[in-house]
Write a protein that holds these residues in place. Structure first.
Motif, PDB file in Angstrom:
ATOM      1  N   UNK A   1       0.840  -1.179   0.000  1.00 46.57           N
ATOM      2  CA  UNK A   1       0.000   0.000   0.000  1.00 46.57           C
ATOM      3  C   UNK A   1       0.885   1.242   0.000  1.00 46.57           C
ATOM      4  N   UNK A   2       0.601   2.154  -0.911  1.00 50.28           N
ATOM      5  CA  UNK A   2       1.351   3.409  -0.949  1.00 50.28           C
ATOM      6  C   UNK A   2       0.371   4.532  -0.638  1.00 50.28           C
ATOM      7  N   UNK A   3       0.726   5.328   0.341  1.00 52.64           N
ATOM      8  CA  UNK A   3      -0.138   6.423   0.715  1.00 52.64           C
ATOM      9  C   UNK A   3       0.601   7.727   0.413  1.00 52.64           C
ATOM     10  N   UNK A   4       0.046   8.541  -0.470  1.00 55.01           N
ATOM     11  CA  UNK A   4       0.702   9.818  -0.739  1.00 55.01           C
ATOM     12  C   UNK A   4      -0.168  10.928  -0.177  1.00 55.01           C
ATOM     13  N   UNK A   5       0.485  11.922   0.435  1.00 55.39           N
ATOM     14  CA  UNK A   5      -0.320  12.973   1.042  1.00 55.39           C
ATOM     15  C   UNK A   5       0.369  14.326   0.916  1.00 55.39           C
TER      16      UNK A   5
ATOM     17  N   UNK B   1      -2.955   3.861  -2.687  1.00 55.35           N
ATOM     18  CA  UNK B   1      -2.926   3.011  -3.879  1.00 55.35           C
ATOM     19  C   UNK B   1      -2.307   1.675  -3.529  1.00 55.35           C
ATOM     20  N   UNK B   2      -2.851   0.647  -4.133  1.00 56.98           N
ATOM     21  CA  UNK B   2      -2.303  -0.672  -3.883  1.00 56.98           C
ATOM     22  C   UNK B   2      -1.584  -1.164  -5.133  1.00 56.98           C
ATOM     23  N   UNK B   3      -0.361  -1.659  -4.961  1.00 55.50           N
ATOM     24  CA  UNK B   3       0.391  -2.199  -6.106  1.00 55.50           C
ATOM     25  C   UNK B   3       0.939  -3.576  -5.736  1.00 55.50           C
ATOM     26  N   UNK B   4       1.349  -4.316  -6.730  1.00 54.07           N
ATOM     27  CA  UNK B   4       2.015  -5.590  -6.444  1.00 54.07           C
ATOM     28  C   UNK B   4       3.366  -5.277  -5.825  1.00 54.07           C
TER      29      UNK B   4
ATOM     30  N   UNK C   1       4.443  13.786   1.158  1.00 54.57           N
ATOM     31  CA  UNK C   1       4.891  12.635   1.909  1.00 54.57           C
ATOM     32  C   UNK C   1       4.441  11.328   1.267  1.00 54.57           C
ATOM     33  N   UNK C   2       5.321  10.322   1.366  1.00 52.21           N
ATOM     34  CA  UNK C   2       4.944   8.996   0.869  1.00 52.21           C
ATOM     35  C   UNK C   2       5.087   8.007   2.018  1.00 52.21           C
ATOM     36  N   UNK C   3       4.024   7.290   2.318  1.00 50.58           N
ATOM     37  CA  UNK C   3       4.108   6.239   3.330  1.00 50.58           C
ATOM     38  C   UNK C   3       3.832   4.889   2.689  1.00 50.58           C
ATOM     39  N   UNK C   4       4.543   3.873   3.161  1.00 57.30           N
ATOM     40  CA  UNK C   4       4.382   2.557   2.548  1.00 57.30           C
ATOM     41  C   UNK C   4       4.097   1.502   3.610  1.00 57.30           C
ATOM     42  N   UNK C   5       3.163   0.630   3.303  1.00 58.93           N
ATOM     43  CA  UNK C   5       2.976  -0.571   4.106  1.00 58.93           C
ATOM     44  C   UNK C   5       3.178  -1.733   3.149  1.00 58.93           C
ATOM     45  N   UNK C   6       4.309  -2.406   3.293  1.00 60.32           N
ATOM     46  CA  UNK C   6       4.654  -3.359   2.232  1.00 60.32           C
ATOM     47  C   UNK C   6       4.294  -4.794   2.570  1.00 60.32           C
ATOM     48  N   UNK C   7       3.413  -4.967   3.521  1.00 59.62           N
ATOM     49  CA  UNK C   7       3.059  -6.347   3.850  1.00 59.62           C
ATOM     50  C   UNK C   7       1.555  -6.489   4.044  1.00 59.62           C
ATOM     51  N   UNK C   8       0.835  -6.198   2.976  1.00 61.61           N
ATOM     52  CA  UNK C   8      -0.619  -6.254   3.077  1.00 61.61           C
ATOM     53  C   UNK C   8      -1.196  -7.262   2.076  1.00 61.61           C
ATOM     54  N   UNK C   9      -2.453  -7.577   2.266  1.00 56.44           N
ATOM     55  CA  UNK C   9      -3.154  -8.467   1.338  1.00 56.44           C
ATOM     56  C   UNK C   9      -4.547  -7.890   1.095  1.00 56.44           C
ATOM     57  N   UNK C  10      -5.087  -8.205  -0.075  1.00 60.19           N
ATOM     58  CA  UNK C  10      -6.440  -7.751  -0.402  1.00 60.19           C
ATOM     59  C   UNK C  10      -7.395  -8.924  -0.232  1.00 60.19           C
ATOM     60  N   UNK C  11      -8.529  -8.658   0.331  1.00 61.16           N
ATOM     61  CA  UNK C  11      -9.593  -9.652   0.373  1.00 61.16           C
ATOM     62  C   UNK C  11     -10.704  -9.114  -0.519  1.00 61.16           C
ATOM     63  N   UNK C  12     -11.091  -9.886  -1.515  1.00 56.79           N
ATOM     64  CA  UNK C  12     -12.162  -9.437  -2.402  1.00 56.79           C
ATOM     65  C   UNK C  12     -13.342 -10.389  -2.284  1.00 56.79           C
ATOM     66  N   UNK C  13     -14.500  -9.825  -2.040  1.00 59.81           N
ATOM     67  CA  UNK C  13     -15.725 -10.604  -1.939  1.00 59.81           C
ATOM     68  C   UNK C  13     -16.508 -10.344  -3.220  1.00 59.81           C
TER      69      UNK C  13
END
Ligand code: ASP
Ligand code: MG
Length: 470
Positions: free
Chosen positions: A323-327, A366-369, A391-403
């Motif tokens: 996940x990339x968060x730009x603000x 934004x979510x990227x591979x 600013x750019x913040x990253x969370x590089x260990x996430x998963x998407x759940x799609x229903x």
């Protein structure tokens, strides 16, 4: 019935399996006209890609070994799959000829020391070019008339966007029907390479990874087939990944729209664009397992039957995402900010999987591979940091759940149920998106929570029962 049958890479990776699919074709041949589409032998496309990578890095050491392995694999498969002496020697000669062409191509790119997108597509085509004639000769070995063709020979015309070429459907339909229909009339089974086309200059193109499914549907609309059968090594589309959710079930029937969501959300059985050609013509697609032919598989249709219409049909997990968060304050009320960010990423060929912006407009997530993450961050830093974004913040260990499920449309309380189930397990939801089509609801969690979240939702919507709540 006129059928297009596509066989995946795991269905052709041994001589026994090739014999087996030849028998399968024979058993359906009795009443039906059949066109076969064949993938590369399992591992070949990846092998070709990694060879191209080595050459780019100037490493030539693995080339000889690769060619040797290719030769052995295909020779062995042909050797065991075909009994008739004459046919066998023809098959082996064909394989040898293609391998020597492969050697020439490899020699060429080594000499140049570079691999262009154009030469890469040519190189990538060898997987399918090698598997397809073997299948065709195996059909002949059982007494059927058959001919092998490349996608280019079959008439698939694409643009020149190498690696992800798009078929030019109007011309393709004409060319493919002109080529294949006379063959069918003469009782010949055409066996066509999946994944491959040619642009208007005759250059070989490929239509994207997993593209053989796409080839099958392109051919199906061109010849007016009644059904497309995608044979692989799974029983069908499932309610969840059985590796994560033990009691996941095969779905009997899904709609085109649902299948499209499932494909886009990482169900690995289908090329995401494979459904495009058939949607208008409503040609149903069956997903079937060559190793379990008794199973009827999943059928993808325009209007699934009433019984199979449920609120939620599947829960998909996509791991290895970041996940990339730009603000930045200057993003607020500044038209064109989002466009600039997405445009910059797009120009660097970074695919964004999910987007969300809060109404305060001060940040965009934004979510990227994960494989795209480094490039995405570098790109944003170089082009936009300090200008559009602060600013750019990253969370590089996430998963998407799609229903996914078309029954969610207009039904109240689905989101409450989804997030209620997840909350019960103490799982934190990081980001949420729902398309206005209401076909899917997707959210991001920490990767370590994804299995539990998927199980909780599978349970909540009673997907294992084969009939979901509601
Ligand atoms: N061989 C190609 C790939 O592995 C196309 C396919 O298998 O459908 O991506
Ligand atoms: Mg493949």
């Amino acid at each position: 019935m006129r059928l297009v049958m596509k066989f995946g890479g795991t269905a052709v990776d041994s001589s026994d399996k090739v014999r087996h699919i030849a028998q399968l074709v024979q058993s359906h041949k009795k009443g039906d006209e059949i066109v076969c589409v064949v993938s590369a032998v399992r591992g070949m496309t990846d092998g070709l890609l990694s060879i191209a990578d080595s050459v780019k890095r100037g490493d030539k050491t693995s080339l000889d070994e690769f060619v040797k392995k290719c030769t052995n694999t295909h020779m062995q498969i042909a050797e065991g799959a075909i009994s008739d002496k004459k046919l066998k020697s023809e098959a082996l000669a064909t394989v040898k000829k293609i391998i020597s062409e492969l050697e020439d191509v490899l020699g060429g790119i080594v000499l140049l020391g570079e691999v262009t997108t154009k030469s890469l597509d040519y190189l990538m085509s060898f997987g399918e070019r090698l598997s397809t004639p073997i299948v065709s000769f195996a059909l002949q070995d059982l007494g059927m008339k058959s001919e092998h063709l490349t996608g280019k020979e079959a008439g698939i015309l694409t643009d020149s966007n190498f690696g992800e070429a798009r078929p030019l459907m109007d011309t393709t339909k004409l060319k493919v029907s002109h080529k294949l229909e006379p063959m069918l009339k003469q009782d010949v089974v055409p066996v066509v390479t999946g994944f491959i086309g040619a642009d208007q200059y005759g250059n070989t193109t490929t239509i994207g990874r997993g593209g053989s499914d796409y080839t099958a549907t392109i051919i199906a609309v061109s010849i007016g087939a009644q059904e497309v059968w995608l044979w692989s090594d799974v029983d069908g589309l499932m309610t969840a990944d059985p590796k994560l959710v033990m009691n996941a079930k095969v779905l009997k029937e899904v709609s085109f729209a649902e299948a499209m969501e499932m494909a886009l959300f990482g169900a690995k059985y289908m090329h995401p664009r494979a459904l495009e050609p058939v949607i208008d013509t409503k040609i149903p697609i069956r997903i079937r397992n060559t190793f379990n032919v008794k199973h009827t598989g999943t059928i993808i249709t325009q209007n699934p039957s009433k019984e199979s219409q449920k609120i939620v049909k599947s829960v998909t997990v996509i791991r290895h995402t970041a996940l990339i968060d730009v603000s930045g304050g200057s993003m607020v009320g500044a038209p064109g900010t989002a466009a600039k960010i997405f445009d910059t990423l797009a120009k660097n060929r970074i695919n964004i999987m999910m987007i969300s912006q809060s109404p305060s407009e001060s940040s965009i997530s934004m979510l990227v591979r994960k494989t795209d993450l480094d490039k995405a961050i570098t790109t944003l830093e170089l082009s936009l940091l300090g200008k559009v974004i602060k600013q750019i913040n990253v969370n590089d260990d996430v998963a998407v759940i799609a229903v996914v499920g078309s029954g969610m449309r207009g039904i109240k309380g689905v989101a409450a149920k989804v997030f209620g189930a997840v909350a019960k397990h103490g799982i934190n939801v990081i980001m949420i998106t729902q398309g206005s089509s209401e076909l899917n609801l997707a959210f991001v969690v920490n990767d370590r929570d994804c299995e539990q979240a998927a199980r909780a939702l599978h349970e909540e919507f009673e997907l294992a029962k084969g009939s979901g709540k509601g």
